[in-house]
Design an enzyme around this catalytic site. Structure first.
Site, short mmCIF file in Angstrom:
data_model
loop_
_atom_site.label_atom_id
_atom_site.label_comp_id
_atom_site.label_asym_id
_atom_site.label_seq_id
_atom_site.Cartn_x
_atom_site.Cartn_y
_atom_site.Cartn_z
NE ARG A 1 -9.04 6.44 -4.99
CZ ARG A 1 -10.35 6.64 -5.03
NH1 ARG A 1 -10.87 7.32 -6.02
NH2 ARG A 1 -11.13 6.17 -4.10
NE ARG B 1 -7.69 5.13 2.19
CZ ARG B 1 -8.58 4.54 2.97
NH1 ARG B 1 -9.75 5.11 3.19
NH2 ARG B 1 -8.31 3.39 3.55
CG ASP C 1 -9.09 -3.40 -4.98
OD1 ASP C 1 -9.80 -4.42 -4.88
OD2 ASP C 1 -8.83 -2.67 -4.00
CE1 TYR D 1 -12.83 -7.97 0.89
CE2 TYR D 1 -10.92 -9.15 0.04
CZ TYR D 1 -11.45 -8.15 0.83
OH TYR D 1 -10.62 -7.34 1.57
NE ARG E 1 -4.19 -1.86 1.68
CZ ARG E 1 -4.68 -2.41 2.80
NH1 ARG E 1 -4.43 -1.88 3.97
NH2 ARG E 1 -5.45 -3.46 2.72
#
Length: 365
Positions: free
Chosen positions: A48, A39, A84, A162, A35
């Site tokens: 973004r 963010r 992703d 998921y 990562r």
């Protein structure tokens, strides 16, 4: 197609990460962060801001920009393409929306075995995931050979969990119940995923990826028996199939990394699963990991991400201790999981610089 043609990529200037992955000597221990495009960087939040998350993933220009941002700030030894793991379920025809405060959410998760029939049984990865390949090719050029570019995918069990849970879950009870109640259907789904992932990873190498990481992020929800039955066989198959397809297509045999979070119980097996590198989370002692993995794989990891909340001097001490425990060779420094959004970029920089400084020092003496 143009994608398969050899490209005039810039010459690689820093191959430390690739050498460590292959078990060759390095002057310093290479370092990158899971990562690292994220963010915690204000410029990431800015890029973004206007976009839907998956729209960002589908824009090669934006993926390239987000991949390069951390490299402008830190002397990292590798870039990892911004994408992703859930793009694979999307390629199978599932719909996912980003719900604020909740994260990625499947509009119609798999509930019954019959729902497997709704999935695409044959996926043309170039048609469905070509945007990732374009992002990789563009980024390889824009990197100008500074560092190698890593491609990645989620592993079958993690993606299956998921697809059934419909999002994050603390227990994975719905997905795990499939393993106990519908083992045959579970294997059908896992096999379908493994086949798509194999083609997807090979396509990433054709597009310019110089290493590949498989994320089995939900390994910790399985016990040793379930892992051995439902995760490990597919992890092994993917390594084998990717390598044989790369050979068939005369593509480079790039190093492969497997990262199975919280799966210490499987470390021995993972070290023999056909991957050059085994990624570790922060809950295992380096010496123990070395003992179990043996001499023939490179280890990657495993600083607790939360260590980056410590003062910078403390980060340096923790890095030094980590390097002494793993040794500076056959080792790639990383965190034991991804960076969190509220982390300070300065502290990430301190981590990267500490790895370089301490590993150089240890190698000299």
């Amino acid at each position: 197609s143009s994608l398969r043609s050899p490209k005039d990529f810039p010459k690689l200037k820093n191959d430390t990460f690739l050498r460590a992955a292959r078990g060759e000597q390095t002057e310093h221990t290479p370092v990158w962060c899971m990562r690292q495009a994220g963010r915690y960087l204000p410029e990431f939040r800015e890029t973004r801001a206007a976009q839907d998350f998956f729209a960002t993933c589908r824009s090669p220009k934006l993926c390239c920009e987000l991949t390069l941002q951390p490299l402008r700030r830190f002397p990292l030894d590798a870039a990892i393409i911004f994408s992703d793991i859930l793009v694979v379920p999307q390629a199978l025809g599932m719909e996912i929306v980003m719900v604020p405060g909740k994260g990625p959410t499947f509009t119609e998760p798999l509930k019954e075995v019959e729902d497997l029939l709704k999935l695409r049984q044959k996926v043309d990865v170039t048609a469905e995931l070509g945007y990732v390949f374009q992002a990789i090719t563009l980024t390889r050029h824009r990197l100008e050979g500074r560092v190698p570019l890593i491609g990645f995918s989620g592993a079958p069990w993690t993606l299956m969990s998921y697809m059934i849970e419909g999002g994050g879950s603390t227990t994975m009870a719905k997905a795990k119940s499939w393993l106990y109640r519908h083992p045959e259907a579970s294997h059908r789904l896992l096999r379908l995923l493994a086949d798509v992932i194999t083609d997807y990873l090979v396509g990433q190498v054709a597009a310019g990826a110089q290493a590949l990481q498989l994320f089995e992020s939900h390994a910790g929800h399985l016990g040793p028996e379930q892992f051995e039955a439902f995760a490990l066989p597919y992890i092994r198959d993917i390594a084998r199939a990717v390598k044989s397809k790369l050979k068939e297509e005369a593509l480079p045999l790039v190093p492969m990394i497997v990262f199975a979070k919280d799966a210490h119980y499987a470390l021995r097996d993972l070290a023999r699963a056909g991957y050059e590198v085994v990624g570790l989370d922060w809950t295992i002692r380096p010496q123990e990991a070395r003992a179990q993995a043996g001499k023939d794989v490179t280890l990657q990891g495993n600083l607790d991400p939360c260590a980056l909340y410590a003062p910078k001097e403390k980060i340096g001490e923790l890095v030094k201790k980590m390097l002494e425990s793993f040794g500076t060779q056959r080792y790639i420094a990383n965190l034991g999981h991804g960076l969190y959004p509220d982390m300070s970029p300065e502290h990430v920089g301190a981590f990267v610089e500490a790895v370089h400084a301490h590993s150089r020092h240890i190698n000299k003496h």
